[in-house]
Scaffold this motif. Structure first.
Motif, PDB file in Angstrom:
ATOM      1  N   GLU A 111      17.858  -5.609  16.818  1.00  0.00           N
ATOM      2  CA  GLU A 111      17.792  -4.178  17.119  1.00  0.00           C
ATOM      3  C   GLU A 111      16.879  -3.916  18.304  1.00  0.00           C
ATOM      4  O   GLU A 111      17.222  -3.152  19.224  1.00  0.00           O
ATOM      5  CB  GLU A 111      17.285  -3.411  15.894  1.00  0.00           C
ATOM      6  N   GLU A 112      15.709  -4.535  18.298  1.00  0.00           N
ATOM      7  CA  GLU A 112      14.754  -4.292  19.384  1.00  0.00           C
ATOM      8  C   GLU A 112      15.226  -4.900  20.697  1.00  0.00           C
ATOM      9  O   GLU A 112      14.983  -4.345  21.769  1.00  0.00           O
ATOM     10  CB  GLU A 112      13.379  -4.824  18.998  1.00  0.00           C
ATOM     11  N   ARG A 115      17.738  -2.425  22.111  1.00  0.00           N
ATOM     12  CA  ARG A 115      17.127  -1.198  22.604  1.00  0.00           C
ATOM     13  C   ARG A 115      16.299  -1.450  23.858  1.00  0.00           C
ATOM     14  O   ARG A 115      16.239  -0.614  24.777  1.00  0.00           O
ATOM     15  CB  ARG A 115      16.260  -0.572  21.501  1.00  0.00           C
ATOM     16  N   SER A 141      21.868   0.453  13.736  1.00  0.00           N
ATOM     17  CA  SER A 141      20.585   1.117  13.943  1.00  0.00           C
ATOM     18  C   SER A 141      20.397   1.605  15.372  1.00  0.00           C
ATOM     19  O   SER A 141      19.725   2.600  15.617  1.00  0.00           O
ATOM     20  CB  SER A 141      19.432   0.171  13.572  1.00  0.00           C
ATOM     21  N   VAL A 142      20.991   0.900  16.340  1.00  0.00           N
ATOM     22  CA  VAL A 142      20.842   1.260  17.750  1.00  0.00           C
ATOM     23  C   VAL A 142      21.983   2.169  18.216  1.00  0.00           C
ATOM     24  O   VAL A 142      21.800   3.023  19.065  1.00  0.00           O
ATOM     25  CB  VAL A 142      20.777  -0.014  18.618  1.00  0.00           C
ATOM     26  N   ARG A 290      21.866   1.569   7.045  1.00  0.00           N
ATOM     27  CA  ARG A 290      21.585   1.711   8.485  1.00  0.00           C
ATOM     28  C   ARG A 290      22.491   2.777   9.107  1.00  0.00           C
ATOM     29  O   ARG A 290      22.074   3.487  10.025  1.00  0.00           O
ATOM     30  CB  ARG A 290      21.817   0.383   9.199  1.00  0.00           C
ATOM     31  N   LEU A 567      13.470   0.305   7.671  1.00  0.00           N
ATOM     32  CA  LEU A 567      14.543   0.039   8.623  1.00  0.00           C
ATOM     33  C   LEU A 567      15.810   0.835   8.336  1.00  0.00           C
ATOM     34  O   LEU A 567      16.759   0.785   9.119  1.00  0.00           O
ATOM     35  CB  LEU A 567      14.885  -1.458   8.634  1.00  0.00           C
ATOM     36  N   GLY A 569      18.503   3.724   8.270  1.00  0.00           N
ATOM     37  CA  GLY A 569      18.807   4.805   9.189  1.00  0.00           C
ATOM     38  C   GLY A 569      18.991   4.334  10.615  1.00  0.00           C
ATOM     39  O   GLY A 569      18.668   3.210  10.975  1.00  0.00           O
ATOM     40  N   CYS A 570      19.533   5.206  11.443  1.00  0.00           N
ATOM     41  CA  CYS A 570      19.795   4.908  12.849  1.00  0.00           C
ATOM     42  C   CYS A 570      18.662   5.461  13.709  1.00  0.00           C
ATOM     43  O   CYS A 570      18.343   6.649  13.654  1.00  0.00           O
ATOM     44  CB  CYS A 570      21.128   5.530  13.271  1.00  0.00           C
ATOM     45  N   ARG A 571      18.060   4.586  14.515  1.00  0.00           N
ATOM     46  CA  ARG A 571      16.970   5.001  15.399  1.00  0.00           C
ATOM     47  C   ARG A 571      17.425   5.231  16.835  1.00  0.00           C
ATOM     48  O   ARG A 571      16.638   5.651  17.683  1.00  0.00           O
ATOM     49  CB  ARG A 571      15.845   3.952  15.341  1.00  0.00           C
ATOM     50  N   HIS A 573      19.443   4.608  20.724  1.00  0.00           N
ATOM     51  CA  HIS A 573      19.312   3.693  21.855  1.00  0.00           C
ATOM     52  C   HIS A 573      18.640   4.350  23.051  1.00  0.00           C
ATOM     53  O   HIS A 573      18.910   3.983  24.203  1.00  0.00           O
ATOM     54  CB  HIS A 573      20.682   3.142  22.262  1.00  0.00           C
ATOM     55  N   ASP A 574      17.771   5.305  22.814  1.00  0.00           N
ATOM     56  CA  ASP A 574      17.043   5.908  23.927  1.00  0.00           C
ATOM     57  C   ASP A 574      16.348   4.827  24.747  1.00  0.00           C
ATOM     58  O   ASP A 574      15.779   3.873  24.193  1.00  0.00           O
ATOM     59  CB  ASP A 574      16.006   6.912  23.428  1.00  0.00           C
TER      60      ASP A 574
END
Length: 580
Positions: A111-112, A115, A141-142, A290, A567, A569-571, A573-574
């Motif tokens: 994920e990281e 992003r 997530s992204v 997610r 973790l 949920g969706c965070r 892709h800002d």
């Protein structure tokens, strides 16, 4: 489901790194140009990250570097800019204490990477069991355009004229050695025959199940799941997926458009028709968390219960993935379910078309491998979700892999306090056990082992194997390999390490299993159960420091997917803040 593509051209995410003439843009472009890339690759074409789980210590994925080159060819052809990115790869074959402990770490790391890097879309290059769910979890997530490309199953194994499946025959041959029916020398000879080519397990184990789930969810092109790893058509699939991801970026077709409630319901029903792995329960629950879809254990039972198992593959049936592909593969299964009204064909897929449109050309070329719905392998397939005072939050059992005569059973508990206790005592001739007993294993859930290993399909006592006993009821908070079989109750929740009722089962207690009634009951008075729970003192299991401590503190129960609580949920892709 209708989808309206985004207008093109538009400013791509990667242009926050590579666009313009600022010092920072020159910094980012300049360093990448040391690999010999010309100026016009940075002019606003989609940058595609090929997230590759290849590794020498992930042998199921050992051929993915070759597939990555075919993905790149497809991206180039479609006008994209492909960049390969090696990512965390949790190998089922080598990771200890269990690869499951590292699924969440892989999902978090990928994920990281997605992003933090200048990519507009991703090809998820996966194979071995945990790589498929972990990369899909990261993509959800992204929420960048993403497409799954599986490495594919290995070729059939053959040993002395018998079709042998990876994993499934490991368990069978191991039991045969203990029973005195097979020599150790023969077992060692079979080793080379079982895994004879690149690829994942050739049974409907967890790897093939999760490849099928990716396709059923709409996250992979139709036909992706079953093509053998060494078949040239696997490379064609990789190249076509490379072409497709570029258009997905231009259309802004993202996981949030595909991973809907309908998609998950479809996948559950497809899993039932396949006789798929019980591990799919945990992985899809985590993925739904997610994606923001409220999926529960009860959905698995409700949606899959009346779906017949029609795929005649090991461990539930006779054949292997090679025959499944030649028979028409997953599109045949999905088409049959769509036509029967069991699957919603209107669900969107990464192709931009509906599921029904994708599978319309499918034909069944072998009705013994993929049976008609009116001649199934098992009339009621799916995953049975059991509840009762022994599993208040649920437990699971795979009916298609169980023995019919044990689906209703009452037996005396033979209890193993942990996996070490089991290993120390299971082979003893003085173990007080017979074939009517129920084997109970504790402290093997997400926190208990830690990581929730695939030990739930406990090998039977050798003294019973020598008598010809081939199955017994087994109950634990562990998982089992998707290649395994037997009347095995898994994922008991709450797990023993959280103080669930499993922790207080004692030798001699009577346990009742009633799969048709979905009941798992410890037959002791309620007051006695309450007293035992009140007096329970759990061992100190929390590791001090490192990932082990993070895992113990934040892993959720098997009944919700065993993801980390922070973790879900969706965070999004800002673009991260510029640092230069």
């Amino acid at each position: 489901m209708s989808f309206k593509p985004a207008k093109w051209p538009r400013r791509l995410r990667s242009q926050a790194w590579y666009g313009g003439t600022s010092r920072d843009a020159i910094y980012h472009r300049g360093w990448l140009k040391n690999q010999g890339y010309p100026d016009d690759l940075f002019d606003g074409r989609p940058v595609i990250g090929i997230l590759n789980t290849w590794g020498d210590l992930t042998p199921c994925n050992g051929h993915l570097r070759e597939l990555a080159e075919k993905v790149k060819a497809g991206v180039w052809e479609a006008g994209g800019f492909p960049l390969e990115v090696p990512v965390f790869s949790a190998s089922e074959n080598t990771f200890r204490p269990t690869a499951m402990m590292y699924r969440n770490l892989a999902a978090m790391a990928v994920e990281e990477v997605m992003r933090a890097q200048p990519i507009d879309g991703a090809v998820l290059l996966v194979g071995c069991d945990k790589t498929t769910p972990s990369l899909m979890m990261a993509a959800a997530s992204v929420d960048l355009p993403s497409i799954v490309v599986s490495g594919g199953p290995m070729l059939n194994g053959w040993f002395r004229g018998e079709r042998v499946g990876a994993g499934t025959h490991l368990w069978r041959f191991s039991e045969a050695v203990k029973a005195g029916e097979m020599s150790e020398a023969d077992f060692l000879e079979a080793e080379a025959a079982v895994t004879r080519s690149s690829g994942t397990c050739n049974t409907m184990g967890t790897a093939s199940t999760m490849a099928s789930m990716a396709e059923a969810l709409g996250m992979a092109l139709s036909g992706n799941a079953a093509i053998p790893a060494v078949d040239s058509r696997r490379r064609v699939m990789a190249q076509l997926s490379g072409r497709r991801i570029v258009q997905m970026v231009r259309d802004d077709l993202r996981p949030s458009h595909i991973l809907t409630r309908t998609a998950f319901e479809n996948a559950i029903r497809v899993n039932a028709a396949l006789g798929g792995s019980t591990n799919a329960v945990i992985h899809l629950l985590a993925l739904a968390g997610r994606a923001g879809v409220n999926l529960t254990l009860d959905d698995w039972d409700r949606l899959g219960r009346d779906v017949p198992t029609i795929v005649n593959l090991q461990p539930s049936g006779d054949y292997l993935m090679e025959e499944f592909y030649y028979a028409g593969g997953l599109p045949v299964v999905i088409r049959a379910l769509v036509e029967a009204g069991l699957v919603d064909g209107g669900a969107l897929t990464v192709s931009g078309r509906t599921l029904a449109e994708e599978v319309a050309p499918a034909r069944n070329w072998n009705e013994d491998v993929i049976r008609p719905l009116d001649r199934p392998l098992t009339r009621s397939g799916g995953i049975a979700v059991l509840r009762g005072n022994l599993a208040p939050d649920g437990a699971v059992l795979k009916p298609s892999a169980a023995s019919p005569h044990l689906m209703r059973h009452r037996g005396r508990a033979v209890v193993f306090e942990d996996i070490d206790d089991y290993k120390a005592r299971i082979g003893r001739e003085d173990l007080d056990v017979d074939e009517s007993c129920v084997l109970v294993l504790k402290m093997c859930g997400p926190r208990g082992y830690p990581g929730m290993p695939e030990v739930g399909n406990m090998g039977l006592p050798p003294k019973l194997l020598r008598k010809g006993v081939t199955d017994m009821v087994r109950i634990s908070d562990a998982r089992m390999s998707g290649t395994a079989y037997g009347t095995v109750v898994l994922h008991v929740a709450p797990e023993a390490a959280r103080g669930g009722p499993l922790a207080v089962v004692r030798d001699g207690d009577m346990i009742e299993l009633d799969v048709p009634a979905r009941r798992l009951h410890l037959d002791i008075p309620e007051a006695e159960l309450s007293r035992r729970l009140a007096e329970l003192r759990l061992p100190q299991l929390r590791p001090e420091g490192g990932y082990g401590q993070l895992f113990f503190d934040h892993v959720m129960g098997a009944d919700t997917g065993a993801d980390f609580d922070f973790l879900r949920g969706c965070r999004g892709h800002d673009v991260p803040r510029e640092s230069h």
